[in-house]
Design a protein around this motif. Sequence first.
Motif, PDB file in Angstrom:
ATOM      1  N   LEU A  19       0.827  -1.211   0.000  1.00  0.00           N
ATOM      2  CA  LEU A  19       0.000   0.000   0.000  1.00  0.00           C
ATOM      3  C   LEU A  19       0.861   1.260   0.000  1.00  0.00           C
ATOM      4  N   LYS A  20       1.956   1.229   0.756  1.00  0.00           N
ATOM      5  CA  LYS A  20       2.868   2.379   0.773  1.00  0.00           C
ATOM      6  C   LYS A  20       3.473   2.621  -0.606  1.00  0.00           C
ATOM      7  N   GLN A  21       3.854   1.532  -1.283  1.00  0.00           N
ATOM      8  CA  GLN A  21       4.443   1.668  -2.614  1.00  0.00           C
ATOM      9  C   GLN A  21       3.433   2.250  -3.611  1.00  0.00           C
ATOM     10  N   VAL A  22       2.196   1.763  -3.530  1.00  0.00           N
ATOM     11  CA  VAL A  22       1.162   2.263  -4.427  1.00  0.00           C
ATOM     12  C   VAL A  22       0.884   3.735  -4.126  1.00  0.00           C
ATOM     13  N   LYS A  23       0.763   4.068  -2.845  1.00  0.00           N
ATOM     14  CA  LYS A  23       0.528   5.471  -2.467  1.00  0.00           C
ATOM     15  C   LYS A  23       1.672   6.367  -2.943  1.00  0.00           C
ATOM     16  N   LYS A  24       2.898   5.879  -2.811  1.00  0.00           N
ATOM     17  CA  LYS A  24       4.057   6.651  -3.242  1.00  0.00           C
ATOM     18  C   LYS A  24       4.020   6.864  -4.760  1.00  0.00           C
ATOM     19  N   GLY A  25       3.666   5.824  -5.508  1.00  0.00           N
ATOM     20  CA  GLY A  25       3.568   5.938  -6.970  1.00  0.00           C
ATOM     21  C   GLY A  25       2.489   6.915  -7.392  1.00  0.00           C
ATOM     22  N   ILE A  26       1.334   6.836  -6.751  1.00  0.00           N
ATOM     23  CA  ILE A  26       0.233   7.748  -7.067  1.00  0.00           C
ATOM     24  C   ILE A  26       0.621   9.171  -6.682  1.00  0.00           C
ATOM     25  N   ARG A  27       1.282   9.324  -5.527  1.00  0.00           N
ATOM     26  CA  ARG A  27       1.735  10.646  -5.093  1.00  0.00           C
ATOM     27  C   ARG A  27       2.700  11.242  -6.121  1.00  0.00           C
ATOM     28  N   GLY A  28       3.567  10.404  -6.690  1.00  0.00           N
ATOM     29  CA  GLY A  28       4.487  10.884  -7.722  1.00  0.00           C
ATOM     30  C   GLY A  28       3.741  11.392  -8.947  1.00  0.00           C
ATOM     31  N   ILE A  29       2.725  10.648  -9.373  1.00  0.00           N
ATOM     32  CA  ILE A  29       1.930  11.059 -10.539  1.00  0.00           C
ATOM     33  C   ILE A  29       1.147  12.328 -10.231  1.00  0.00           C
ATOM     34  N   THR A  30       0.515  12.382  -9.051  1.00  0.00           N
ATOM     35  CA  THR A  30      -0.273  13.567  -8.710  1.00  0.00           C
ATOM     36  C   THR A  30       0.613  14.796  -8.500  1.00  0.00           C
ATOM     37  N   ASN A  31       1.815  14.612  -7.949  1.00  0.00           N
ATOM     38  CA  ASN A  31       2.735  15.746  -7.805  1.00  0.00           C
ATOM     39  C   ASN A  31       3.131  16.301  -9.170  1.00  0.00           C
ATOM     40  N   LYS A  32       3.383  15.406 -10.102  1.00  0.00           N
ATOM     41  CA  LYS A  32       3.735  15.832 -11.461  1.00  0.00           C
ATOM     42  C   LYS A  32       2.569  16.605 -12.092  1.00  0.00           C
ATOM     43  N   LEU A  33       1.353  16.097 -11.896  1.00  0.00           N
ATOM     44  CA  LEU A  33       0.182  16.795 -12.414  1.00  0.00           C
ATOM     45  C   LEU A  33      -0.003  18.146 -11.726  1.00  0.00           C
ATOM     46  N   TYR A  34       0.211  18.185 -10.415  1.00  0.00           N
ATOM     47  CA  TYR A  34       0.067  19.429  -9.651  1.00  0.00           C
ATOM     48  C   TYR A  34       1.011  20.504 -10.177  1.00  0.00           C
ATOM     49  N   TRP A  35       2.274  20.152 -10.358  1.00  0.00           N
ATOM     50  CA  TRP A  35       3.242  21.143 -10.847  1.00  0.00           C
ATOM     51  C   TRP A  35       2.974  21.506 -12.302  1.00  0.00           C
ATOM     52  N   GLY A  36       2.410  20.579 -13.059  1.00  0.00           N
ATOM     53  CA  GLY A  36       1.971  20.895 -14.419  1.00  0.00           C
ATOM     54  C   GLY A  36       0.846  21.923 -14.402  1.00  0.00           C
ATOM     55  N   ILE A  37      -0.063  21.793 -13.440  1.00  0.00           N
ATOM     56  CA  ILE A  37      -1.160  22.752 -13.279  1.00  0.00           C
ATOM     57  C   ILE A  37      -0.608  24.129 -12.919  1.00  0.00           C
ATOM     58  N   VAL A  38       0.324  24.163 -11.969  1.00  0.00           N
ATOM     59  CA  VAL A  38       0.922  25.437 -11.556  1.00  0.00           C
ATOM     60  C   VAL A  38       1.625  26.100 -12.739  1.00  0.00           C
ATOM     61  N   ALA A  39       2.417  25.338 -13.475  1.00  0.00           N
ATOM     62  CA  ALA A  39       3.144  25.888 -14.627  1.00  0.00           C
ATOM     63  C   ALA A  39       2.174  26.382 -15.698  1.00  0.00           C
ATOM     64  N   MET A  40       1.108  25.630 -15.941  1.00  0.00           N
ATOM     65  CA  MET A  40       0.150  26.029 -16.970  1.00  0.00           C
ATOM     66  C   MET A  40      -0.588  27.298 -16.565  1.00  0.00           C
ATOM     67  N   ILE A  41      -0.913  27.443 -15.292  1.00  0.00           N
ATOM     68  CA  ILE A  41      -1.570  28.674 -14.828  1.00  0.00           C
ATOM     69  C   ILE A  41      -0.631  29.870 -15.036  1.00  0.00           C
ATOM     70  N   ALA A  42       0.646  29.689 -14.739  1.00  0.00           N
ATOM     71  CA  ALA A  42       1.623  30.771 -14.942  1.00  0.00           C
ATOM     72  C   ALA A  42       1.729  31.139 -16.425  1.00  0.00           C
ATOM     73  N   LEU A  43       1.761  30.128 -17.297  1.00  0.00           N
ATOM     74  CA  LEU A  43       1.839  30.398 -18.740  1.00  0.00           C
ATOM     75  C   LEU A  43       0.575  31.077 -19.257  1.00  0.00           C
ATOM     76  N   ILE A  44      -0.567  30.666 -18.751  1.00  0.00           N
ATOM     77  CA  ILE A  44      -1.826  31.290 -19.159  1.00  0.00           C
ATOM     78  C   ILE A  44      -1.850  32.746 -18.719  1.00  0.00           C
ATOM     79  N   ALA A  45      -1.372  33.018 -17.509  1.00  0.00           N
ATOM     80  CA  ALA A  45      -1.311  34.401 -17.029  1.00  0.00           C
ATOM     81  C   ALA A  45      -0.402  35.233 -17.931  1.00  0.00           C
ATOM     82  N   CYS A  46       0.742  34.684 -18.310  1.00  0.00           N
ATOM     83  CA  CYS A  46       1.658  35.410 -19.217  1.00  0.00           C
ATOM     84  C   CYS A  46       1.006  35.667 -20.570  1.00  0.00           C
ATOM     85  N   ALA A  47       0.361  34.653 -21.130  1.00  0.00           N
ATOM     86  CA  ALA A  47      -0.310  34.824 -22.427  1.00  0.00           C
ATOM     87  C   ALA A  47      -1.428  35.853 -22.326  1.00  0.00           C
ATOM     88  N   PHE A  48      -2.151  35.842 -21.223  1.00  0.00           N
ATOM     89  CA  PHE A  48      -3.221  36.818 -21.008  1.00  0.00           C
ATOM     90  C   PHE A  48      -2.647  38.231 -20.957  1.00  0.00           C
TER      91      PHE A  48
END
Length: 189
Positions: A19-48
């Motif tokens: 369970l720890k390994q699965v949680k760690k793997g999912i956390r890795g994927i969600t962290n990557k998505l989270y930082w992708g969201i942050v970066a995309m919001i910053a890029l959208i603000a710049c484009a705006f």
Amino acid sequence: MSVWQGQPKPDKLSVDEALKQVKKGIRGITNKLYWGIVAMIALIACAFIITFFFSFRSQATTIGILIILVTMLMYLSLIVRHYHILNKHDLTQNPTDYLNTLKEYQKKRSKVIGWFYYTYVLLISTGLALYFIEVLENAPVYFKVITYGSTIIWFLFITFYLKPRMFKNEEEKLNLLIDRLIRLQEQFD
């Protein structure tokens, strides 16, 4: 036939470790998505900011930036949706529901990513081409060729080299997590 047949049932420690390994793997994927969201919001603000606070002579430039902005908003909505799907359930509360959620996420992801990626590249390319009309208006021909050529080469590199490797790597990680959850589920059946 169960993976565990002929072997003693795993103890609580191995279940907790899995369970720890699965949680760690999912956390890795969600962290990557989270930082992708942050970066995309910053890029959208710049484009705006570029679109609405800089003045351009050509309507094509503004339309190009708006196409890029809309495309980035589409991508942002996609990754936010993926983030919520993976982050909304607690694995330890109901592993079976979580497994079903992961399987559904995997199906939707591979289906959406296929068509969406090509739509994304087409729209971004169109937006950049329109944007470059005014930006490169007074540039020498060789600079225009280098700019358009390097942009085309970059999109081809991402599409045919980088994209397949990235998606294959992510798919393998997701398959591994699903496989671990299936093994855990079999232990309790």
